[in-house]
Design a protein around this motif. Structure first.
Motif, PDB file in Angstrom:
ATOM      1  N   ALA A  38       0.851  -1.170  -0.334  1.00 16.74           N
ATOM      2  CA  ALA A  38       0.014   0.061   0.002  1.00 16.74           C
ATOM      3  C   ALA A  38       0.552   1.195   0.015  1.00 16.74           C
ATOM      4  CB  ALA A  38      -1.119   0.344   1.391  1.00 16.74           C
ATOM      5  N   ILE A  39       2.319   1.271   0.640  1.00 14.11           N
ATOM      6  CA  ILE A  39       2.490   2.766   1.199  1.00 14.11           C
ATOM      7  C   ILE A  39       3.341   2.765  -0.109  1.00 14.11           C
ATOM      8  CG2 ILE A  39       4.869   3.125   1.531  1.00 14.11           C
ATOM      9  CD1 ILE A  39       4.186   1.460   4.161  1.00 14.11           C
ATOM     10  N   PRO A  40       3.346   2.016  -1.697  1.00 15.40           N
ATOM     11  CA  PRO A  40       3.947   2.947  -2.505  1.00 15.40           C
ATOM     12  C   PRO A  40       3.047   3.132  -3.819  1.00 15.40           C
ATOM     13  CG  PRO A  40       5.089   0.515  -2.475  1.00 15.40           C
ATOM     14  CD  PRO A  40       4.027   0.867  -1.781  1.00 15.40           C
ATOM     15  N   LEU A  41       1.903   2.868  -3.076  1.00 17.39           N
ATOM     16  CA  LEU A  41       0.206   3.316  -4.034  1.00 17.39           C
ATOM     17  C   LEU A  41       0.366   4.779  -3.352  1.00 17.39           C
ATOM     18  CD1 LEU A  41      -1.608  -0.287  -4.553  1.00 17.39           C
ATOM     19  CD2 LEU A  41      -0.644   1.468  -6.344  1.00 17.39           C
ATOM     20  N   VAL A  42       0.428   4.542  -1.873  1.00 16.94           N
ATOM     21  CA  VAL A  42      -0.623   6.260  -1.579  1.00 16.94           C
ATOM     22  C   VAL A  42       0.456   7.310  -2.242  1.00 16.94           C
ATOM     23  CG1 VAL A  42      -0.432   7.178   0.632  1.00 16.94           C
ATOM     24  CG2 VAL A  42      -1.176   4.690   0.543  1.00 16.94           C
ATOM     25  N   TRP A  43       1.993   6.424  -2.107  1.00 16.27           N
ATOM     26  CA  TRP A  43       2.474   7.735  -2.673  1.00 16.27           C
ATOM     27  C   TRP A  43       2.515   8.369  -3.922  1.00 16.27           C
ATOM     28  CZ3 TRP A  43       5.906   7.548  -7.090  1.00 16.27           C
ATOM     29  CH2 TRP A  43       7.254   8.071  -7.564  1.00 16.27           C
ATOM     30  N   LEU A  44       2.196   7.021  -4.752  1.00 10.04           N
ATOM     31  CA  LEU A  44       2.163   7.055  -5.697  1.00 10.04           C
ATOM     32  C   LEU A  44       1.173   8.151  -6.639  1.00 10.04           C
ATOM     33  CD1 LEU A  44       2.930   6.650  -9.456  1.00 10.04           C
ATOM     34  CD2 LEU A  44       0.916   4.792  -8.560  1.00 10.04           C
ATOM     35  N   VAL A  45      -0.079   8.264  -5.166  1.00 13.73           N
ATOM     36  CA  VAL A  45      -1.019   9.164  -5.296  1.00 13.73           C
ATOM     37  C   VAL A  45      -1.025  10.408  -4.802  1.00 13.73           C
ATOM     38  CG1 VAL A  45      -3.796   9.351  -4.194  1.00 13.73           C
ATOM     39  CG2 VAL A  45      -2.876   7.148  -5.053  1.00 13.73           C
ATOM     40  N   LEU A  46      -0.506  10.357  -3.549  1.00 13.36           N
ATOM     41  CA  LEU A  46       0.179  11.885  -3.009  1.00 13.36           C
ATOM     42  C   LEU A  46       0.483  12.416  -4.277  1.00 13.36           C
ATOM     43  CD1 LEU A  46       0.625  10.625   0.790  1.00 13.36           C
ATOM     44  CD2 LEU A  46      -1.432  11.848  -0.561  1.00 13.36           C
ATOM     45  N   SER A  47       1.990  11.861  -5.013  1.00 13.32           N
ATOM     46  CA  SER A  47       3.233  12.288  -4.738  1.00 13.32           C
ATOM     47  C   SER A  47       2.528  12.749  -6.769  1.00 13.32           C
ATOM     48  CB  SER A  47       3.804  11.506  -5.976  1.00 13.32           C
ATOM     49  OG  SER A  47       4.580  11.426  -4.481  1.00 13.32           O
ATOM     50  N   SER A  48       1.186  12.457  -7.386  1.00 16.14           N
ATOM     51  CA  SER A  48       1.157  12.949  -8.253  1.00 16.14           C
ATOM     52  C   SER A  48       0.254  14.473  -8.121  1.00 16.14           C
ATOM     53  CB  SER A  48      -0.381  12.077  -9.318  1.00 16.14           C
ATOM     54  OG  SER A  48      -1.196  11.962  -8.150  1.00 16.14           O
TER      55      SER A  48
END
Length: 289
Positions: A38-48
């Motif tokens: 989940a952490i990489p997916l959360v980073w992906l959404v927040l960074s976008s």
């Protein structure tokens, strides 16, 4: 001590408590795996949504769609995505068609060479793609297929065909032969039986093969990177490399936004046919009457 517990062996007194500890340990392990995914997916959404995104997982100070606006251009997103759809879609259709034609005789006709042939097919899926790219590149140069979308699609289809045949054959084994015999009695040829009887009944299996093939092609970077030379021919799996600049400079925000857009076709494809995949094979009533 209760009489019921006095009658039980002492080793069984702590069995429920031990089972609870094992269950808690399993739940903790699954939770740790879920967090790791989940952490990489959360980073992906927040960074976008963060114009100053880094590798840290943090809430954007001022969420903004500027990263999406920056990548939504013909050169960065639309043309590469169209190239990906043309290459992967055409290669998927070709792979499914050839896999169905190859799996039919392997499923319906018995031969002492069938099992060695299937094992050879399965072994060919284990060959690393890098081991064959040098001779393939030389062959493509000689036959004028280099830097062509259809040539790249042909090679991607050939690379995914062995495992697609293996999957298709296993699904085709689940279709009762009496349905083919009934179609032959009505005067149908074997191509008509395959197209009008077998493939419609194994629709979920065909969908599984198509999804697996499309996803494996959609994320393939090395093959189009080697076989396509013109920038206007490159698919999205290769154009994503443009977000990695010189000297380690990476546009994390734009990379995240492009990654979300790049993943959308696969997610939409899965959502559209997930209901069909969950239905399974409804062959129970097909052989009655």
């Amino acid at each position: 001590m209760p009489p019921s517990r006095r009658l039980l062996p002492r080793a069984l007194w702590h069995a429920p408590r031990r089972g609870n500890r094992h269950r808690l340990a399993a739940d903790a392990g699954l939770l740790a795996v879920a967090v790791a995914f989940a952490i990489p997916l959360v980073w992906l959404v927040l960074s976008s949504l963060d114009t100053e995104a880094t590798l840290r997982v943090r809430l954007p100070t001022s969420p903004s769609p500027d990263n999406f606006s920056a990548v939504l251009t013909d050169e960065i997103t639309f043309t590469p995505m169209l190239n990906s759809l043309l290459i992967c879609g055409g290669a998927t259709l070709l792979t499914v068609l050839c896999a169905a034609l190859a799996a039919y005789p392997l499923s319906r006709f018995r031969s002492r060479f069938s099992r060695p042939y299937l094992l050879t097919i399965l072994f060919s899926t284990c060959l690393p793609i890098t081991a064959v790219m040098v001779p393939v590149y030389g062959l493509f140069v000689q036959v004028n297929l280099i830097d062509t979308r259809y040539g790249t699609a042909l090679f991607l289809a050939a690379a995914q065909l062995p495992f697609a045949i293996w999957l298709m054959k296993n699904f085709m084994d689940g279709v009762p032969k009496v349905l083919e015999e009934a179609a032959w009695t009505d005067g149908a040829s074997w191509p008509q039986t395959l197209l009008r009887v077998i493939l419609p009944l194994m629709g979920p299996g065909v969908a599984v093969v198509a999804i697996y093939t499309f996803i494996m092609m959609w994320g393939n970077f090395f093959v189009p990177f080697m076989l396509l030379l013109s920038p206007e021919q490159l698919p999205a799996s290769v154009s994503i490399f443009n977000f990695f600049g010189n000297y380690g400079a990476i546009a994390f925000g734009e990379l995240s936004a492009f990654s979300i857009l790049y993943s959308t076709p696969v997610l939409v494809l899965y959502i559209l046919i997930s209901r069909r995949l969950g239905g399974g094979f409804a062959l129970g009533g097909a052989v009655k009457g």
